[in-house]
Design a protein around this motif. Structure first.
Motif, PDB file in Angstrom:
ATOM      1  N   ALA A 157       6.458   6.164   2.468  1.00 37.35           N
ATOM      2  CA  ALA A 157       7.880   6.455   2.691  1.00 37.35           C
ATOM      3  C   ALA A 157       8.160   7.958   2.680  1.00 37.35           C
ATOM      4  O   ALA A 157       9.162   8.404   3.231  1.00 37.35           O
ATOM      5  CB  ALA A 157       8.731   5.769   1.632  1.00 37.35           C
ATOM      6  N   TYR A 170       5.771   1.190  -5.416  1.00 37.57           N
ATOM      7  CA  TYR A 170       6.112   1.093  -6.841  1.00 37.57           C
ATOM      8  C   TYR A 170       6.835  -0.187  -7.239  1.00 37.57           C
ATOM      9  O   TYR A 170       7.188  -0.346  -8.398  1.00 37.57           O
ATOM     10  CB  TYR A 170       6.926   2.337  -7.237  1.00 37.57           C
ATOM     11  CG  TYR A 170       6.236   3.599  -6.768  1.00 37.57           C
ATOM     12  CD1 TYR A 170       5.130   4.091  -7.441  1.00 37.57           C
ATOM     13  CD2 TYR A 170       6.643   4.247  -5.590  1.00 37.57           C
ATOM     14  CE1 TYR A 170       4.450   5.207  -6.988  1.00 37.57           C
ATOM     15  CE2 TYR A 170       5.966   5.371  -5.128  1.00 37.57           C
ATOM     16  CZ  TYR A 170       4.875   5.842  -5.829  1.00 37.57           C
ATOM     17  OH  TYR A 170       4.205   6.932  -5.362  1.00 37.57           O
ATOM     18  N   GLY A 190       1.605   5.737  -2.156  1.00 33.94           N
ATOM     19  CA  GLY A 190       2.647   5.252  -3.060  1.00 33.94           C
ATOM     20  C   GLY A 190       2.869   3.751  -2.953  1.00 33.94           C
ATOM     21  O   GLY A 190       2.117   3.026  -2.291  1.00 33.94           O
TER      22      GLY A 190
HETATM   23 ZN   LIG Z   1       5.723   7.923  -1.293  1.00 35.93          ZN
END
Ligand SMILES: [Zn+2]
Length: 350
Positions: free
Chosen positions: A164, A295, A293
């Motif tokens: 992102a 999460y 990433g």
């Molecule tokens: Zn990220």
């Protein structure tokens, strides 16, 4: 298709302060879901224990002084090492394994031992620069793997970054070269990391080999996939890489607590499928995907298992609905795509 998943429990020894989104549980939920899926037990999939990157591998791109300093911080108990970057006593080893896994995965693919590899590593890498840690990243895993392919194998590499966030660290390393193409789809980078705009196209011999597609917050499946299919895919195809590396961020899901895009799990998997098909057409399927990433502890396990299913040519049901970009965001996103096309059509047929 013969696929390798690279993972070691060493990655869990990189510990972060309570409440940090980038935590050891991320890989625990991913590995639990992979085990549940049964894919790791199939004949076409091997789970491989990676090795650590050696000092002279880390210093292909990172300053020796920076590598030494990270090691010293870890040995003295850890602490903050950069903007939103943290080191614990086990971080140096974990980060050396993360870089080593990424480099090792490229070798497994280049040697023809596996068609493609999925490296499930942490800490992530794409914000890490020559001499700085940033945004949960310590060493730039994907950039090191790309540099290894260029230096040791003389290959042309395309990096497709679907995290992102913009991979500012990776962009910087290859901004002045045409040996590595960097293409990134990411959320509006004004707040973080502050770079990743349309007009950052590379410099000198690297001009035209850096492609940024900065999408407005809340861009959903429809526009994201259009950006991938109509801009990123044709550029990578025209570049003609020998290998495709994927900075595989899972934080573009709408439920992610850090990312601000709005993809569903279905949008994610369609994007990954598109990239795997691209690799088949562009470079004989040679693809290495490295975790960045992601999460949402309730989503990233399923997303990773579905990614592995795509590599294995298997099906994996995802409990989610496709998302659509809201009208005002769509107008902004379409303007971004027009701008990217206008800028990049100087270098590529779009
Ligand atoms: Zn990220």
């Amino acid at each position: 298709m013969k696929i390798a998943v690279l993972y070691t429990e060493e990655f869990l020894h990189h510990e972060t302060p309570a409440g940090w989104p980038e935590c050891p549980e991320r890989l625990e939920v991913i590995m639990r879901e992979l085990e549940k899926s049964g894919f790791l037990k199939t004949a076409s999939c091997d789970l491989i224990e990676p090795r650590q990157a050696m000092l002279d591998e880390l210093t292909m791109l990172h300053d020796r002084g920076y590598v030494k300093w990270i090691k010293e911080v870890c040995e003295s108990g850890g602490g903050a090492v950069g903007l939103e970057a943290w080191a614990s006593p086990g971080t140096f080893e974990a980060a050396a394994y993360a870089a080593g896994a990424s480099i090792m995965a490229t070798d497994l693919v280049i040697e023809g031992r596996y068609d493609a590899c999925l490296a499930l590593v942490r800490p992530p890498g794409h914000h890490a620069g020559r001499q700085h840690a940033k945004g949960y990243c310590i060493f730039n895993n994907v950039a090191l793997a790309a540099q290894h392919l260029v230096e040791q194998h003389g290959l042309r590499v395309a990096i497709l970054d679907v995290d992102a966030h913009h991979g500012d660290g990776t962009q910087d390393f290859f901004y002045g070269t045409d040996e590595v193409l960097y293409v990134s789809l990411h959320q509006d980078p004004r707040l973080f990391p502050g770079r990743g705009f349309e007009d950052e196209v590379g410099s000198g011999p690297g001009e035209g080999y850096n492609v940024n597609i900065p999408l407005p917050f809340f861009t959903a499946d429809d526009i994201y996939l259009r950006a991938l299919e109509s801009v990123a895919v044709p550029i990578v195809e025209q570049y003609g890489p020998d290998v495709i590396l994927v900075s595989l961020g899972l934080d573009h899901h709408y439920a992610d607590p850090v990312g601000r895009l709005a993809l569903s799990m279905l949008g994610h998997i369609r994007a990954f499928y598109t990239i795997v098909e691209l690799a088949r057409r562009a470079c004989g399927g040679r693809l290495v995907a490295v975790l960045e990433g992601g999460y949402s502890l309730t989503r990233i396990g399923k997303m990773s298992a579905a990614d592995l299913a795509v590599l294995l040519g298997r099906r994996y049901g995802l409990p989610d609905e496709p998302t659509e970009t809201p009208p005002r965001t769509r107008a902004k996103a379409e303007a971004v795509l027009r701008k990217v096309r206008r800028i990049q059509s100087k270098y590529w047929g779009l």
